[in-house]
Design an enzyme around this catalytic site. Sequence first.
Site, PDB file in Angstrom:
ATOM      1  N   ASP A 108       3.720  -5.728  10.515  1.00 15.51           N
ATOM      2  CA  ASP A 108       4.747  -5.321  11.487  1.00 15.51           C
ATOM      3  C   ASP A 108       4.608  -6.090  12.785  1.00 15.51           C
ATOM      4  O   ASP A 108       5.614  -6.461  13.415  1.00 15.51           O
ATOM      5  CB  ASP A 108       4.657  -3.823  11.771  1.00 15.51           C
ATOM      6  CG  ASP A 108       5.094  -2.969  10.590  1.00 15.51           C
ATOM      7  OD1 ASP A 108       5.594  -3.545   9.599  1.00 15.51           O
ATOM      8  OD2 ASP A 108       4.933  -1.746  10.656  1.00 15.51           O
ATOM      9  N   THR A 153      -0.798   7.660  -1.166  1.00 17.49           N
ATOM     10  CA  THR A 153      -2.033   7.605  -1.953  1.00 17.49           C
ATOM     11  C   THR A 153      -3.013   6.563  -1.434  1.00 17.49           C
ATOM     12  O   THR A 153      -4.192   6.600  -1.773  1.00 17.49           O
ATOM     13  CB  THR A 153      -1.714   7.265  -3.410  1.00 17.49           C
ATOM     14  OG1 THR A 153      -1.186   5.925  -3.483  1.00 17.49           O
ATOM     15  CG2 THR A 153      -0.693   8.230  -3.995  1.00 17.49           C
ATOM     16  N   ARG A 168       0.836  -1.190   0.000  1.00 18.00           N
ATOM     17  CA  ARG A 168       0.000   0.000   0.000  1.00 18.00           C
ATOM     18  C   ARG A 168       0.873   1.242   0.000  1.00 18.00           C
ATOM     19  O   ARG A 168       1.736   1.400   0.870  1.00 18.00           O
ATOM     20  CB  ARG A 168      -0.924   0.020   1.229  1.00 18.00           C
ATOM     21  CG  ARG A 168      -1.890   1.202   1.207  1.00 18.00           C
ATOM     22  CD  ARG A 168      -2.830   1.174   2.396  1.00 18.00           C
ATOM     23  NE  ARG A 168      -2.168   1.511   3.659  1.00 18.00           N
ATOM     24  CZ  ARG A 168      -2.816   1.825   4.772  1.00 18.00           C
ATOM     25  NH1 ARG A 168      -4.129   1.817   4.793  1.00 18.00           N
ATOM     26  NH2 ARG A 168      -2.150   2.116   5.878  1.00 18.00           N
ATOM     27  N   ASP A 189      -0.536  -2.347  12.471  1.00 22.12           N
ATOM     28  CA  ASP A 189      -0.094  -2.951  11.217  1.00 22.12           C
ATOM     29  C   ASP A 189       0.124  -4.445  11.432  1.00 22.12           C
ATOM     30  O   ASP A 189       1.033  -4.849  12.171  1.00 22.12           O
ATOM     31  CB  ASP A 189       1.198  -2.285  10.743  1.00 22.12           C
ATOM     32  CG  ASP A 189       1.630  -2.766   9.365  1.00 22.12           C
ATOM     33  OD1 ASP A 189       1.949  -3.962   9.226  1.00 22.12           O
ATOM     34  OD2 ASP A 189       1.648  -1.939   8.435  1.00 22.12           O
TER      35      ASP A 189
END
Length: 211
Positions: free
Chosen positions: A204, A108, A104, A201
């Site tokens: 992560d 944006t 990702r 995340d």
Amino acid sequence: MTVETVVVDHPLVLDSLAVIRDVETPNALFRQNLERIGTLLIAEATQTLPTVSGTVETPLTTAAAERIAVQPVIVPILRAGLGFLRPAQELLPDADIGFIGIARNEETHQPEPYVNKLPDNIASRPVIVVDPMLATGGSLIHTLRLLIERGASQPLTVIVALAAPEGIAALEASGIDVTLFTAVVDERLNDSAYIVPGLGDAGDRQFGAPA
């Protein structure tokens, strides 16, 4: 085309969901509980796999037996989707595995593919896409379109631990026929396109933040 959302609120799923949400949970325990959720969601999602009737010889006699008719294709979206790969392989050891890598763009929020490794024979086989998080839906929709281009039949099965309403809405707007299995539909996305309350995340927290 429709999106059918199935929320699997099994007590074991909810217990592990509490663990992976906790900011104090270390990576190893996070992975363990994410896999626990994956096992239970995959078991629920595969209840409708077609079977064929046959027989098996027990130590005593012949018994009726049911076997999976067509082995599915499991497609984790890299890298976070690897958290569901081991439970998928444990439950479906003969399934083929495909890999789609989608990053990702943090500015944006759009998907940027970097890996596309799929088995040749995915037409007419059940396809199960696994990824811990459904946030904006961009990566998932991109993956589903790649699968359809390769001949995958709809509805496609998608398994996520957490889903955002915005991601589900994006799936519905895509026109792709999907059955979505999730542990919970969370409140919303924040301005950075992270699920709230979410868990941070997922990549992560499984593997550590990249340098």
